[in-house]
Design a protein around this motif. Structure first.
Motif, PDB file in Angstrom:
ATOM      1  N   ALA A 139       0.818  -1.218   0.000  1.00 47.97           N
ATOM      2  CA  ALA A 139       0.000   0.000   0.000  1.00 47.97           C
ATOM      3  C   ALA A 139       0.847   1.262   0.000  1.00 47.97           C
ATOM      4  N   ALA A 140       2.096   1.176   0.445  1.00 47.86           N
ATOM      5  CA  ALA A 140       2.993   2.340   0.447  1.00 47.86           C
ATOM      6  C   ALA A 140       3.818   2.415  -0.830  1.00 47.86           C
ATOM      7  N   TYR A 141       3.460   1.614  -1.845  1.00 48.66           N
ATOM      8  CA  TYR A 141       4.163   1.562  -3.127  1.00 48.66           C
ATOM      9  C   TYR A 141       5.634   1.185  -2.948  1.00 48.66           C
ATOM     10  N   GLU A 142       5.856   0.231  -2.055  1.00 42.41           N
ATOM     11  CA  GLU A 142       7.188  -0.335  -1.883  1.00 42.41           C
ATOM     12  C   GLU A 142       7.195  -1.721  -2.523  1.00 42.41           C
ATOM     13  N   PRO A 143       8.209  -2.031  -3.340  1.00 39.15           N
ATOM     14  CA  PRO A 143       8.234  -3.357  -3.987  1.00 39.15           C
ATOM     15  C   PRO A 143       8.404  -4.465  -2.955  1.00 39.15           C
ATOM     16  N   VAL A 144       7.595  -5.512  -3.083  1.00 41.83           N
ATOM     17  CA  VAL A 144       7.657  -6.647  -2.161  1.00 41.83           C
ATOM     18  C   VAL A 144       7.668  -7.937  -2.973  1.00 41.83           C
ATOM     19  N   GLY A 177      -1.289 -10.957   0.887  1.00 37.65           N
ATOM     20  CA  GLY A 177      -2.181 -10.953   2.043  1.00 37.65           C
ATOM     21  C   GLY A 177      -3.594 -11.316   1.622  1.00 37.65           C
ATOM     22  N   GLN A 178      -4.552 -10.450   1.942  1.00 36.22           N
ATOM     23  CA  GLN A 178      -5.945 -10.672   1.574  1.00 36.22           C
ATOM     24  C   GLN A 178      -6.297 -10.029   0.231  1.00 36.22           C
ATOM     25  N   GLU A 179      -5.329  -9.371  -0.411  1.00 36.91           N
ATOM     26  CA  GLU A 179      -5.599  -8.656  -1.663  1.00 36.91           C
ATOM     27  C   GLU A 179      -5.232  -9.525  -2.860  1.00 36.91           C
ATOM     28  N   THR A 180      -5.997  -9.341  -3.953  1.00 36.74           N
ATOM     29  CA  THR A 180      -5.764 -10.068  -5.200  1.00 36.74           C
ATOM     30  C   THR A 180      -5.741  -9.081  -6.358  1.00 36.74           C
ATOM     31  N   PHE A 181      -4.757  -9.232  -7.246  1.00 33.46           N
ATOM     32  CA  PHE A 181      -4.627  -8.372  -8.422  1.00 33.46           C
ATOM     33  C   PHE A 181      -4.556  -9.269  -9.655  1.00 33.46           C
ATOM     34  N   GLN A 182      -5.119  -8.783 -10.763  1.00 29.98           N
ATOM     35  CA  GLN A 182      -5.127  -9.566 -11.999  1.00 29.98           C
ATOM     36  C   GLN A 182      -4.731  -8.701 -13.184  1.00 29.98           C
ATOM     37  N   ARG A 183      -4.041  -9.333 -14.131  1.00 29.57           N
ATOM     38  CA  ARG A 183      -3.712  -8.708 -15.411  1.00 29.57           C
ATOM     39  C   ARG A 183      -3.970  -9.723 -16.517  1.00 29.57           C
ATOM     40  N   LYS A 184      -4.593  -9.262 -17.605  1.00 28.34           N
ATOM     41  CA  LYS A 184      -4.880 -10.129 -18.739  1.00 28.34           C
ATOM     42  C   LYS A 184      -4.343  -9.489 -20.011  1.00 28.34           C
ATOM     43  N   GLY A 185      -4.101 -10.315 -21.021  1.00 32.44           N
ATOM     44  CA  GLY A 185      -3.619  -9.783 -22.292  1.00 32.44           C
ATOM     45  C   GLY A 185      -3.475 -10.887 -23.325  1.00 32.44           C
ATOM     46  N   MET A 186      -2.870 -10.532 -24.459  1.00 32.29           N
ATOM     47  CA  MET A 186      -2.688 -11.446 -25.578  1.00 32.29           C
ATOM     48  C   MET A 186      -1.208 -11.513 -25.943  1.00 32.29           C
TER      49      MET A 186
END
Length: 642
Positions: A489-494, A543-552
């Motif tokens: 959330a603090a835009y730090e790479p993890v 954690g409890q968050e989920t992110f998705q990316r789609k493409g071709m």
């Protein structure tokens, strides 16, 4: 006997060794070997011919046989189906595999056409042995038109016109008319260019244009037509361009009304994906977070809120374009802690100067006509003083002093982990737009330049917490490499989360992978997949968050070998000449063994090895003693002595 052996006598042994020198038969196994007039002969006769040459050299040499396409490998089987001809890589592989051996020469069989890597001459000379060449194919060029090279950007925005630069080559077609077409996946022609072929070895560079309103991955083909020709595999090239639906909000903020603001606004309004807002001084919007890019004109200036606005922009890392002018306050620039400062300014005194684009700038490409337009521009106006730039900038425009281009920047980009800034000295940009219309009866060149600058600034402003880098187009045979970044959330790479990557082909078959975390990112090498169109879906969990990316993703068939026409005997002759060997045609193959014997050192190395060993350690004596003891026991047992 036992008593004698127990005294420990020694035996002197001398063993003589004889080693033959090594010789390598290296054969091109690529598909281009069967694309010549002698292809039938190559398929039927080449393997028996090489076997015969190997037999003729067996007495003098210890032979090794390798074949190569993408790389060299030990084998005497020839299939002629390798999708690439990498001569340089083959020589490097041979050098590594045979390092330390007594290699005395190489017989290279091939057509000389390489389509991967640099010229093989340097790698061949590094081997330090003569290379004898058996040349296949022919150099006779039939009438042929080929698409030699394509240059284009793989990303564009919906609604934007994108260029595709095609370089074509026509041989044996002097006097014909040729056309180059850009076609959609459905075969619809969206742009066409025609030209006259003025020589029998004619090269032409053309630019085709198109735009799309739909986001996603779009495939196109570039086709050349120039009349009858026997070889058409190189007439078509495929490409893929991903169109992004990017509706960006841009704020034009000025210290005071100025024609520059109107010129920039009119240029940007032509792009349907940009929403432009204009504000002057106290009319600044309350929430600066709503904008993807801010253009600041003469701020900080006389308006008291300018410095506060810059601090908000820098705190939230919003991309911005800062244009200085006569209203710009040197003290405000210093307090804003920007990479550009103004020292020793003379109030009330202006400085008019000319500028020219940096020829080495490569962050984005402009059309040749636009670059020509930017070479001769009206002057800009700024406060007279000494402008100081911080290090690590990328210059867009240099100042001209007379007819000389100086090293003083006029405009330069700065980047801080994707946050981009453009700092600009001088006002008067509106005159550039007027000159574009005066010279060209349109604003196209000026508008293209401004749009490219804004797109480049905005492209670095990705604030998503899951970022994915996937190639949109690769060639068959290349590994699919993916990189991802995940932020808290603090835009730090993890790298404490997990990232799954799934590929699906047109038949809905699924290929699942788990990306591997490294120090600051996640990586994946998915290996090689067959040619075709694939969809991908990446899922990141933190954690409890989920992110998705789609493409071709589009994998093009490996057709490099199909683009080859004719042999390159010049390369083969140079390889033999520069390494001290000789070159032969197929009809002269019977001369090769004698030439190899004359030009190589095939003397055998004979050496002796002398060792001292205890006689007791010889196995013969052991079995002799065991036999005698056994015989004695049997005789005594038989005659009843025990």
């Amino acid at each position: 006997l036992l008593a004698f052996l127990l005294t420990g006598p020694f035996l002197r042994l001398t063993k003589t060794h004889e080693d033959k020198p090594e010789f390598l038969l290296l054969t091109d196994n690529s598909a281009s070997m069967l694309q010549h007039s002698d292809s039938a002969q190559i398929r039927k006769r080449l393997k028996p011919l090489l076997d015969s040459l190997a037999s003729a050299l067996t007495e003098e040499f210890s032979l090794r046989r390798y074949r190569f396409g993408r790389r060299a490998e030990p084998s005497d089987t020839l299939t002629f189906d390798a999708p690439e001809s990498a001569y340089t890589k083959a020589f490097m592989d041979v050098r590594e595999a045979l390092e330390g051996s007594r290699l005395r020469g190489i017989l290279l069989t091939g057509d000389g056409r390489y389509n991967v890597g640099p010229s093989p001459l340097h790698a061949a000379k590094a081997l330090g042995v003569p290379i004898f060449v058996l040349m296949t194919g022919d150099t006779l060029s039939d009438a042929n038109a080929a698409i030699y090279e394509l240059n284009y950007n793989q990303l564009t925005l919906t609604g934007n016109r994108f260029p595709v630069e095609a370089t074509v080559r026509c041989t044996g077609m002097r006097g014909r008319q040729a056309s180059v077409e850009l076609r959609t996946e459905q075969g619809t022609v969206v742009d066409r260019r025609t030209f006259e072929i003025r020589s029998n070895d004619h090269t032409e560079k053309l630019t085709l244009f198109h735009h799309t309103e739909k986001p996603g991955l779009h495939t196109y083909t570039v086709v050349i037509q120039a009349g009858p020709e026997p070889f058409r595999a190189d007439n078509v090239r495929r490409l893929a361009i991903e169109a992004l639906q990017s509706s960006q909000r841009i704020l034009l903020m000025g210290d005071a009304p100025h024609p520059d603001l109107g010129a920039l606004r009119q240029a940007l309004q032509r792009n349907k994906n940009l929403e432009i807002s204009l504000a002057i001084a106290d009319n600044a919007p309350d929430n600066i977070k709503d904008f993807h890019l801010v253009i600041l004109h003469q701020i900080p200036g006389y308006w008291p809120g300018g410095l506060s606005l810059i601090r908000k922009i820098t705190e939230q890392k919003i991309p911005f374009w800062l244009i200085t002018g006569l209203n710009t306050q040197p003290a405000g620039l210093l307090q804003a802690r920007l990479p550009l400062t103004l020292q020793n300014a003379l109030p009330g005194r202006s400085d008019d100067f000319y500028c020219t684009p940096h020829t080495g700038f490569s962050a984005f490409r402009l059309e040749p006509a636009t670059l020509e337009f930017l070479q001769k521009l009206p002057p800009l106006e700024s406060v007279f003083g000494n402008y100081q730039w911080s290090d690590q900038y990328e210059v867009l425009f240099f100042r001209k002093i007379g007819a000389t281009v100086s090293s003083l920047p006029v405009a330069a980009f700065y980047s801080d982990q994707g946050w981009r800034q453009l700092l600009w000295i001088g006002t008067g940009i509106w005159r550039w737009r007027m000159q574009d219309y005066e010279k060209n009866k349109s604003f196209d060149h000026f508008d293209e330049w401004v749009t490219k600058v804004v797109q480049y600034l905005g492209a670095g402003g990705d604030k998503s917490r899951f970022r994915l880098e996937v190639p949109t187009l690769i060639q068959e045979g290349q590994n699919i490499r993916v990189r991802a970044e995940l932020y808290n959330a603090a835009y730090e790479p993890v790298t404490t989360g997990s990232v799954d990557f799934v590929l699906r082909d047109s038949a809905r078959r699924t290929f699942s992978f788990v990306m591997v975390p490294s120090e600051r990112s996640y990586t994946l090498d998915a290996g090689q997949l067959p040619a075709g169109r694939y969809s991908y879906e990446a899922t990141a969990r933190l954690g409890q968050e989920t992110f998705q990316r789609k493409g071709m993703l589009l994998i093009n068939p490996a057709d490099l070998e199909k683009q080859i026409r004719g042999s390159d005997f010049n390369t083969l002759l140079a390889l033999s000449r520069e390494t001290g060997g000789q070159a032969f045609r197929l009809s002269e193959a019977h001369k090769i063994p004698q030439a190899i014997r004359e030009l190589t050192d095939y003397r055998r190395v004979t050496w002796s090895e002398t060792t001292l060993r205890e006689l007791l350690h010889q196995k013969l004596w052991f079995f002799l003693v065991v036999a005698l003891l056994s015989a004695e026991w049997f005789i005594r047992k038989y005659f009843g002595s025990y």
